[in-house]
Design a protein around this motif. Structure first.
Motif, PDB file in Angstrom:
ATOM      1  N   LEU A   1     -18.523   4.354  -9.237  1.00  0.00           N
ATOM      2  CA  LEU A   1     -17.192   4.515  -8.782  1.00  0.00           C
ATOM      3  C   LEU A   1     -17.060   3.166  -7.823  1.00  0.00           C
ATOM      4  O   LEU A   1     -15.792   2.655  -7.541  1.00  0.00           O
ATOM      5  CB  LEU A   1     -17.152   5.654  -7.775  1.00  0.00           C
ATOM      6  N   THR A   2     -17.964   2.689  -6.921  1.00  0.00           N
ATOM      7  CA  THR A   2     -18.092   1.706  -6.095  1.00  0.00           C
ATOM      8  C   THR A   2     -17.654   0.581  -7.136  1.00  0.00           C
ATOM      9  O   THR A   2     -16.905  -0.304  -6.664  1.00  0.00           O
ATOM     10  CB  THR A   2     -19.269   1.284  -5.329  1.00  0.00           C
ATOM     11  N   ARG A   3     -18.257   0.439  -8.417  1.00  0.00           N
ATOM     12  CA  ARG A   3     -17.882  -0.720  -9.309  1.00  0.00           C
ATOM     13  C   ARG A   3     -16.551  -0.829  -9.672  1.00  0.00           C
ATOM     14  O   ARG A   3     -15.654  -1.693  -9.551  1.00  0.00           O
ATOM     15  CB  ARG A   3     -19.019  -0.560 -10.505  1.00  0.00           C
ATOM     16  N   ASP A   4     -16.162   0.464  -9.783  1.00  0.00           N
ATOM     17  CA  ASP A   4     -14.661   0.563 -10.275  1.00  0.00           C
ATOM     18  C   ASP A   4     -13.529   0.292  -9.284  1.00  0.00           C
ATOM     19  O   ASP A   4     -12.576  -0.385  -9.670  1.00  0.00           O
ATOM     20  CB  ASP A   4     -14.286   2.187 -10.737  1.00  0.00           C
ATOM     21  N   ILE A   5     -13.952   0.470  -7.992  1.00  0.00           N
ATOM     22  CA  ILE A   5     -13.137   0.294  -6.843  1.00  0.00           C
ATOM     23  C   ILE A   5     -13.175  -1.192  -6.698  1.00  0.00           C
ATOM     24  O   ILE A   5     -12.035  -1.880  -6.505  1.00  0.00           O
ATOM     25  CB  ILE A   5     -13.708   0.966  -5.848  1.00  0.00           C
ATOM     26  N   TYR A   6     -14.382  -1.789  -6.696  1.00  0.00           N
ATOM     27  CA  TYR A   6     -14.443  -3.366  -6.656  1.00  0.00           C
ATOM     28  C   TYR A   6     -13.715  -4.093  -7.856  1.00  0.00           C
ATOM     29  O   TYR A   6     -12.949  -5.172  -7.477  1.00  0.00           O
ATOM     30  CB  TYR A   6     -15.889  -3.749  -6.938  1.00  0.00           C
ATOM     31  N   VAL A   7     -13.627  -3.519  -8.947  1.00  0.00           N
ATOM     32  CA  VAL A   7     -13.016  -4.305 -10.262  1.00  0.00           C
ATOM     33  C   VAL A   7     -11.523  -3.918  -9.866  1.00  0.00           C
ATOM     34  O   VAL A   7     -10.824  -4.878 -10.082  1.00  0.00           O
ATOM     35  CB  VAL A   7     -13.368  -3.464 -11.543  1.00  0.00           C
ATOM     36  N   VAL A   8     -11.093  -2.681  -9.425  1.00  0.00           N
ATOM     37  CA  VAL A   8      -9.790  -2.568  -9.249  1.00  0.00           C
ATOM     38  C   VAL A   8      -8.893  -3.469  -7.890  1.00  0.00           C
ATOM     39  O   VAL A   8      -8.060  -4.151  -8.284  1.00  0.00           O
ATOM     40  CB  VAL A   8      -9.445  -0.970  -8.812  1.00  0.00           C
ATOM     41  N   LEU A   9      -9.792  -3.449  -7.012  1.00  0.00           N
ATOM     42  CA  LEU A   9      -9.449  -4.305  -5.997  1.00  0.00           C
ATOM     43  C   LEU A   9      -9.381  -5.932  -6.461  1.00  0.00           C
ATOM     44  O   LEU A   9      -8.245  -6.714  -5.894  1.00  0.00           O
ATOM     45  CB  LEU A   9     -10.434  -4.233  -4.670  1.00  0.00           C
ATOM     46  N   ARG A  10      -9.983  -6.169  -7.440  1.00  0.00           N
ATOM     47  CA  ARG A  10     -10.117  -7.681  -7.690  1.00  0.00           C
ATOM     48  C   ARG A  10      -9.079  -8.050  -8.507  1.00  0.00           C
ATOM     49  O   ARG A  10      -8.179  -8.802  -8.518  1.00  0.00           O
ATOM     50  CB  ARG A  10     -11.332  -7.925  -8.490  1.00  0.00           C
ATOM     51  N   LEU A  11      -8.645  -6.874  -9.511  1.00  0.00           N
ATOM     52  CA  LEU A  11      -7.293  -6.808 -10.212  1.00  0.00           C
ATOM     53  C   LEU A  11      -6.162  -6.830  -9.481  1.00  0.00           C
ATOM     54  O   LEU A  11      -5.154  -7.699  -9.455  1.00  0.00           O
ATOM     55  CB  LEU A  11      -7.338  -5.763 -11.356  1.00  0.00           C
ATOM     56  N   MET A  12      -6.152  -6.003  -8.522  1.00  0.00           N
ATOM     57  CA  MET A  12      -4.929  -6.048  -7.407  1.00  0.00           C
ATOM     58  C   MET A  12      -4.791  -7.498  -6.892  1.00  0.00           C
ATOM     59  O   MET A  12      -3.548  -7.984  -6.529  1.00  0.00           O
ATOM     60  CB  MET A  12      -5.022  -5.026  -6.453  1.00  0.00           C
ATOM     61  N   LEU A  13      -5.678  -8.034  -6.251  1.00  0.00           N
ATOM     62  CA  LEU A  13      -5.685  -9.431  -5.847  1.00  0.00           C
ATOM     63  C   LEU A  13      -5.020 -10.420  -6.943  1.00  0.00           C
ATOM     64  O   LEU A  13      -4.175 -11.128  -6.464  1.00  0.00           O
ATOM     65  CB  LEU A  13      -7.009  -9.942  -5.269  1.00  0.00           C
ATOM     66  N   GLN A  14      -5.725 -10.327  -8.024  1.00  0.00           N
ATOM     67  CA  GLN A  14      -4.903 -11.260  -8.941  1.00  0.00           C
ATOM     68  C   GLN A  14      -3.577 -10.867  -9.406  1.00  0.00           C
ATOM     69  O   GLN A  14      -2.848 -11.739  -9.676  1.00  0.00           O
ATOM     70  CB  GLN A  14      -5.723 -10.837 -10.157  1.00  0.00           C
ATOM     71  N   LYS A  15      -3.284  -9.516  -9.399  1.00  0.00           N
ATOM     72  CA  LYS A  15      -1.813  -9.421  -9.542  1.00  0.00           C
ATOM     73  C   LYS A  15      -0.919  -9.716  -8.461  1.00  0.00           C
ATOM     74  O   LYS A  15       0.121 -10.263  -8.408  1.00  0.00           O
ATOM     75  CB  LYS A  15      -1.593  -7.788  -9.696  1.00  0.00           C
ATOM     76  N   ALA A  16      -1.501  -9.747  -7.124  1.00  0.00           N
ATOM     77  CA  ALA A  16      -0.686  -9.897  -6.119  1.00  0.00           C
ATOM     78  C   ALA A  16      -0.425 -11.573  -5.885  1.00  0.00           C
ATOM     79  O   ALA A  16       0.716 -11.999  -5.320  1.00  0.00           O
ATOM     80  CB  ALA A  16      -1.444  -9.559  -4.751  1.00  0.00           C
ATOM     81  N   ARG A  17      -1.346 -12.263  -6.409  1.00  0.00           N
ATOM     82  CA  ARG A  17      -1.134 -13.750  -6.802  1.00  0.00           C
ATOM     83  C   ARG A  17       0.081 -14.172  -7.902  1.00  0.00           C
ATOM     84  O   ARG A  17       0.266 -15.209  -7.939  1.00  0.00           O
ATOM     85  CB  ARG A  17      -2.362 -14.227  -6.796  1.00  0.00           C
ATOM     86  N   ASP A  18       0.007 -13.155  -8.830  1.00  0.00           N
ATOM     87  CA  ASP A  18       0.768 -13.494  -9.934  1.00  0.00           C
ATOM     88  C   ASP A  18       2.225 -13.512  -9.683  1.00  0.00           C
ATOM     89  O   ASP A  18       2.543 -12.478  -9.019  1.00  0.00           O
ATOM     90  CB  ASP A  18       0.268 -12.520 -11.170  1.00  0.00           C
ATOM     91  N   LYS A  19       3.068 -14.605  -9.889  1.00  0.00           N
ATOM     92  CA  LYS A  19       4.410 -14.857  -9.427  1.00  0.00           C
ATOM     93  C   LYS A  19       5.335 -13.591 -10.208  1.00  0.00           C
ATOM     94  O   LYS A  19       6.059 -12.840  -9.594  1.00  0.00           O
ATOM     95  CB  LYS A  19       4.871 -16.122  -9.933  1.00  0.00           C
ATOM     96  N   ARG A  20       4.948 -13.494 -11.361  1.00  0.00           N
ATOM     97  CA  ARG A  20       5.775 -12.541 -12.209  1.00  0.00           C
ATOM     98  C   ARG A  20       5.496 -11.042 -11.657  1.00  0.00           C
ATOM     99  O   ARG A  20       6.507 -10.361 -11.484  1.00  0.00           O
ATOM    100  CB  ARG A  20       5.403 -12.376 -13.695  1.00  0.00           C
ATOM    101  N   CYS A  21       4.379 -10.788 -11.251  1.00  0.00           N
ATOM    102  CA  CYS A  21       3.942  -9.428 -10.612  1.00  0.00           C
ATOM    103  C   CYS A  21       4.731  -9.386  -9.341  1.00  0.00           C
ATOM    104  O   CYS A  21       5.483  -8.417  -9.046  1.00  0.00           O
ATOM    105  CB  CYS A  21       2.444  -9.085 -10.661  1.00  0.00           C
ATOM    106  N   ARG A  22       4.579 -10.367  -8.666  1.00  0.00           N
ATOM    107  CA  ARG A  22       5.406 -10.260  -7.182  1.00  0.00           C
ATOM    108  C   ARG A  22       6.691  -9.963  -7.292  1.00  0.00           C
ATOM    109  O   ARG A  22       7.471  -9.426  -6.748  1.00  0.00           O
ATOM    110  CB  ARG A  22       4.977 -11.567  -6.367  1.00  0.00           C
ATOM    111  N   GLN A  23       7.496 -10.833  -8.260  1.00  0.00           N
ATOM    112  CA  GLN A  23       8.831 -10.718  -8.452  1.00  0.00           C
ATOM    113  C   GLN A  23       9.246  -9.111  -8.964  1.00  0.00           C
ATOM    114  O   GLN A  23      10.139  -8.535  -8.305  1.00  0.00           O
ATOM    115  CB  GLN A  23       9.256 -11.624  -9.850  1.00  0.00           C
ATOM    116  N   LYS A  24       8.402  -8.605  -9.811  1.00  0.00           N
ATOM    117  CA  LYS A  24       8.383  -7.232 -10.367  1.00  0.00           C
ATOM    118  C   LYS A  24       8.331  -6.317  -9.118  1.00  0.00           C
ATOM    119  O   LYS A  24       9.096  -5.329  -8.964  1.00  0.00           O
ATOM    120  CB  LYS A  24       7.326  -6.940 -11.412  1.00  0.00           C
ATOM    121  N   MET A  25       7.283  -6.475  -8.279  1.00  0.00           N
ATOM    122  CA  MET A  25       6.985  -5.867  -7.075  1.00  0.00           C
ATOM    123  C   MET A  25       8.337  -5.653  -6.112  1.00  0.00           C
ATOM    124  O   MET A  25       8.861  -4.699  -5.581  1.00  0.00           O
ATOM    125  CB  MET A  25       5.848  -6.085  -6.428  1.00  0.00           C
ATOM    126  N   ASP A  26       8.867  -6.985  -6.023  1.00  0.00           N
ATOM    127  CA  ASP A  26      10.152  -6.992  -5.038  1.00  0.00           C
ATOM    128  C   ASP A  26      11.083  -6.422  -5.334  1.00  0.00           C
ATOM    129  O   ASP A  26      12.068  -5.791  -4.815  1.00  0.00           O
ATOM    130  CB  ASP A  26      10.366  -8.613  -4.764  1.00  0.00           C
TER     131      ASP A  26
END
Length: 246
Positions: free
Chosen positions: A135-160
């Motif tokens: 589960l720690t591995r899963d959380i680590y990978v999820v957080l890493r993906l979330m950081l990538q998504k947060a940096r992604d311009k298209r994802c940020r626009q979608k979130m806004d």
């Protein structure tokens, strides 16, 4: 039909079918516990559950060596966090299978002078630590993906856009929390294998938590979680693309 034959020819496939049956029986027993007219059916289900559990122990006899080999492989991973989590998980899994093998040997009379309860607790403890590390591995990978998504311009626009279209939500909850949940869901949707593995590990966690007395659950919860986990295991074994890597 070929896929079914291929699946059932694997020891892992048979184990997961047996496991699903075992926990389906546990869930059914819980649901029928207050139906006195179904007493005979409940007795049959209990017998089937016990036989499924015993049968699974046979399928797991070689898994200690497999887990040790898996630990050797994960030690070579370049990502040190993943390497640590998976190696510790595999070592604990190997210890769990060893304890399980000892319990099987005792049940068939090959070993007599051991404390069954103590070995059972040790097995549950190793299983618990293995799940925690997974589960720690899963959380680590999820957080890493979330950081990538947060940096992604298209994802940020979608979130806004999501936040601006839901002003009532923004008033009801903290905007940062809403953004976090949005990124979390987007990350899990982008990686179904990760989502399934996380759900499977969460479901599995209830089993050792109950056996160790850390968090007591009733038979219905254990049966449901075990069944859900088993079905996910069947799906990921049948569809390797849905199996998390590494």
């Amino acid at each position: 039909m070929d896929a079914v034959i291929k699946f059932t020819s694997q020891s892992q496939g048979r184990d997961r079918i047996f496991r699903a049956t075992q926990y389906a029986c546990a869930l059914a027993i819980y649901l029928l516990r207050n139906h006195s007219e179904r007493k005979d059916l409940v007795a049959k289900l209990k017998s089937l559950e016990a036989h499924m559990s015993a049968g699974r122990k046979l399928f797991r006899l070689g898994n200690t060596a497999n887990s040790i080999e898996a630990a050797k492989r994960t030690m070579q991973l370049s990502d040190r966090v993943l390497s640590l989590c998976l190696t510790v998980a595999n070592i604990n899994r190997a210890l769990y299978f060893f304890c399980d093998n000892v319990l099987w040997a005792r049940s068939v009379g090959l070993i007599r002078n051991i404390d069954k309860e103590r070995w059972s607790v040790n097995a549950s403890r190793c299983y618990f630590f293995s799940l925690v590390m997974n589960l720690t591995r899963d959380i680590y990978v999820v957080l890493r993906l979330m950081l990538q998504k947060a940096r992604d311009k298209r994802c940020r626009q979608k979130m806004d856009q999501h936040l601006s279209e839901s002003p009532e939500v923004a008033e009801a909850v903290i905007p940062q929390l809403d953004a976090f949940i949005f990124l979390l869901l987007e990350s899990l949707k982008s990686d179904p294998a990760l989502a399934l593995d996380t759900l499977k590990n969460i479901c599995d966690l209830f089993i050792p938590l109950d056996k160790l007395g850390i968090y007591q659950s009733h038979g219905g919860v254990i049966g449901f979680c075990g069944l859900m986990s088993s079905l996910i295991g069947i799906v990921t074994l049948a569809r390797p693309t849905l199996r998390i890597k590494p």
